[in-house]
Design a protein around this motif. Structure first.
Motif, PDB file in Angstrom:
ATOM      1  N   UNK A  83      36.630  73.981 -17.442  1.00 43.64           N
ATOM      2  CA  UNK A  83      36.357  72.624 -17.907  1.00 43.64           C
ATOM      3  C   UNK A  83      37.664  71.951 -18.323  1.00 43.64           C
ATOM      4  N   UNK A  84      37.833  70.696 -17.914  1.00 42.85           N
ATOM      5  CA  UNK A  84      38.943  69.868 -18.383  1.00 42.85           C
ATOM      6  C   UNK A  84      38.395  68.463 -18.587  1.00 42.85           C
ATOM      7  N   UNK A  85      38.616  67.900 -19.767  1.00 40.92           N
ATOM      8  CA  UNK A  85      38.089  66.578 -20.078  1.00 40.92           C
ATOM      9  C   UNK A  85      39.203  65.727 -20.672  1.00 40.92           C
ATOM     10  N   UNK A  86      39.251  64.469 -20.237  1.00 34.32           N
ATOM     11  CA  UNK A  86      40.244  63.518 -20.726  1.00 34.32           C
ATOM     12  C   UNK A  86      39.568  62.455 -21.578  1.00 34.32           C
ATOM     13  N   UNK A  87      40.188  62.114 -22.699  1.00 32.17           N
ATOM     14  CA  UNK A  87      39.681  61.055 -23.551  1.00 32.17           C
ATOM     15  C   UNK A  87      40.830  60.215 -24.082  1.00 32.17           C
ATOM     16  N   UNK A  88      40.520  59.069 -24.657  1.00 39.43           N
ATOM     17  CA  UNK A  88      41.543  58.207 -25.237  1.00 39.43           C
ATOM     18  C   UNK A  88      41.854  56.987 -24.404  1.00 39.43           C
ATOM     19  N   UNK A  89      41.906  57.144 -23.100  1.00 41.20           N
ATOM     20  CA  UNK A  89      42.094  56.031 -22.174  1.00 41.20           C
ATOM     21  C   UNK A  89      41.621  56.478 -20.798  1.00 41.20           C
ATOM     22  N   UNK A  90      41.439  55.530 -19.909  1.00 43.49           N
ATOM     23  CA  UNK A  90      40.905  55.831 -18.592  1.00 43.49           C
ATOM     24  C   UNK A  90      41.912  56.660 -17.795  1.00 43.49           C
TER      25      UNK A  90
END
Length: 596
Positions: free
Chosen positions: A255-262
């Motif tokens: 699993x890899x998830x990005x948050x904070x900006x697109x």
């Protein structure tokens, strides 16, 4: 009955056996029992200071074990915690303190912390403020976000709101589960890192792993050493990881998830090609917490469907979120962002037939810089306080640029205004460049024009389209005029006694020139920073007073130099780059064995 914050802390710390690993940094880890004991110890210390139920505490501690222990300890006492980013400068913190008037201040005693290094423990300083006020609301977490007026928005979350969001993350398919290890790169001072990364992990029995530095080498070393199953970070982190040379195998990563900006699609694609795991998206706001999320990454270009229990609508092209419990804004900072039970995100969006949320850009002056929200009006307000400034416009297109008219403006004022901003704003808020112009254009009804192309074309802006612009003449010495140094040998003239030495110097210069050109193109094109390369010389400082690369930009530049020229920058060698001049860096890369 709505949960209180003490019950939530007990729930989080008591959800799993005490011998289960909880926090890990390098070779040092803490079990859940050790974390609980540290929380009890800190709570006893704070209670001795007089902190109890309803007390208000402003907390400014860099991400660390200490920050985790202190936050949970203050909550265990029933305090309202005002969480302040450790990167904020003293004037910014004082402005927040004057607005919110906390009864207590808890910090490391040193303004700011290292932007590049994680520390497990910090010594704390706790002080009582005579003008402090107890909490008048049920909010237990107070955070600050740039507001559309330039003044910070003060945002409160109740224990019920935090508990609901943690449960939302738990209900999402694919989230890290008990016994798994999460490499948490997002800051625990901000919503995604705090709620999705830390608090959900406490509830789920996930071990949170921290990296020593924000470098591909350290992040991947932590991931490999602890065989992580998940990574949570910002697009910047994934960009850095995607530059890694010979990355280690990460067979456990799922699993890899990005948050904070697109997340830029090319960054997600590069990471997936390198590590075989797609990057999911998490979209939310400080006011609401998570709004939409796709852990799998299969929904791109949408950021996924609404999170469980979140109600959305699109009105006049902008996304709104139902918050039936009331406005999250405190101290009169709401403006026009909350009305009739709906939070106006100011994000332009559409929702597709499958429920996927597609973000189409901002609808106001709020921009995202390195995963952190910045209101351009806040920068304008700081510049407007300078006694020489009569009008100011700040724009952002890849980098923040300020255009200023002043009573007695000249090039020297540009450097002074940058220093003015650095003393009053967090580093990520400081404009990359300040331009002093004779007059700022206005519309027919007297409003300042904010079109970047128009501002670029202003006389005296130093930005003739389409050339890029950057550090000002007073900060970067102009190159010597042609003809002021050596003269080329006329055709047919016999070689002088030093011709062999000149040929050797020419061969060496070819490598130097290639490195120099690569550095400048990386800064202007790959990193999209404004820089007028015609004004740059080998004497131009890379850091303050010159090209003004911040710590994260220095990391990115070093990583790209490593990949292009086959050299290596040990972690301890990256920070000193900021004190180098351009010519020094070129020589340093050559000494490290650069190959063309």
């Amino acid at each position: 009955m709505a949960p209180d914050i003490r019950a939530l802390v007990d729930r989080l710390l008591g959800a799993h056996p005490g011998d289960l690993p909880c926090l890990v940094y390098g070779d040092h880890g803490q079990s859940r029992a050790e974390v609980a004991a540290a929380v009890d110890f800190e709570a006893a210390v704070f209670a001795a200071h007089g902190i109890g139920e309803g007390a208000t505490v402003m907390l400014q501690v860099p991400p660390s074990y200490t920050q985790v222990h202190v936050l949970l300890a203050l909550w265990r006492l029933g305090a309202q915690v005002m969480l302040v980013d450790h990167r904020l400068k003293p004037p910014e913190v004082e402005a927040l303190r004057a607005l919110c008037r906390p009864q207590f201040m808890v910090s490391t005693g040193v303004p700011g912390g290292s932007l590049m290094r994680f520390e497990a423990q910090y010594e704390l300083v706790t002080s009582r403020r005579a003008d402090g006020r107890a909490s008048a609301t049920a909010h237990v977490l107070v955070q600050f976000s740039s507001g559309s007026t330039g003044s910070p928005k003060v945002i409160g979350r109740t224990a019920a709101s935090l508990s609901d969001e943690i449960d939302r993350f738990a209900a999402l398919p694919g989230m890290p589960a008990r016994g798994e290890r999460l490499l948490l790169l997002s800051s625990t001072a901000h919503s995604f890192g705090l709620l999705a990364g830390l608090l959900h992990s406490l509830l789920a029995g996930v071990t949170v792993v921290f990296a020593r530095r924000v470098s591909a080498r350290d992040m991947l070393a932590a991931a490999a050493q602890h065989e992580v199953h998940a990574v949570f970070g910002t697009p910047f982190h994934y960009e850095v990881l995607g530059t890694a040379q010979e990355p280690p195998a990460l067979p456990s990563l799922r699993v890899a998830v990005s948050g904070g900006e697109l997340m830029p699609p090319e960054t997600a694609e590069r990471f997936e090609r390198r590590f075989g795991v797609p990057v999911g998206e998490s979209y939310g706001t400080t006011e609401t917490g998570v709004i939409a999320m796709d852990v799998s990454g299969a929904s791109r270009p949408s950021v996924g469907p609404a999170a469980p229990g979140v109600v959305l609508r699109v009105r006049d092209g902008e996304l709104e979120v139902l918050l039936p419990e009331g406005s999250p804004y405190l101290h009169g900072s709401a403006g026009e962002r909350y009305a009739d039970g709906w939070l106006l995100t100011r994000d332009r969006a559409r929702i597709d037939a499958a429920g996927g949320v597609h973000l189409l850009g901002r609808g106001d002056s709020l921009v995202v810089v390195g995963g952190l929200k910045l209101d351009l009006v806040e920068v304008e307000d700081v510049l407007r306080l300078h006694p020489s400034v009569t009008a100011v416009v700040v724009v952002h297109a890849g980098a923040t640029e300020a255009y200023v008219s002043a009573a007695d403006g000249d090039a020297a004022l540009e450097g002074e205004l940058l220093r003015w901003c650095r003393d009053r704003l967090a580093d990520y808020k400081v404009p990359r460049v300040v331009r002093v112009v004779p007059d700022l254009p206005r519309t027919s009804n007297g409003k300042l024009v904010r079109r970047r192309d128009v501002l670029h074309a202003l006389p005296g802006s130093g930005c003739p389209p389409p050339a890029r612009h950057g550090p000002t003449p007073d900060r970067i010495r102009a190159a010597p005029p042609p003809g002021s140094g050596r003269h080329p040998r006329a055709p047919g003239t016999a070689p002088g006694p030093h011709s062999t030495r000149r040929r050797a110097r020419t061969m060496q210069t070819d490598v130097h020139q290639e490195i120099r050109a690569f550095v400048l193109s990386t800064i202007t094109e790959d990193m999209n920073l404004p820089l007028d390369t015609d004004r740059v010389t080998d004497d131009s400082p890379l850091g303050t007073g010159g090209i003004d690369l911040d710590s994260l930009s220095l990391i990115e530049l070093a990583l790209r130099l490593e990949r292009r020229f086959g050299v290596e920058f040990p972690d301890d060698d990256i920070e000193p780059v900021g004190a180098m001049k351009l010519g020094d860096l070129v020589q340093d890369v050559v000494r490290r064995g650069a190959t063309a």
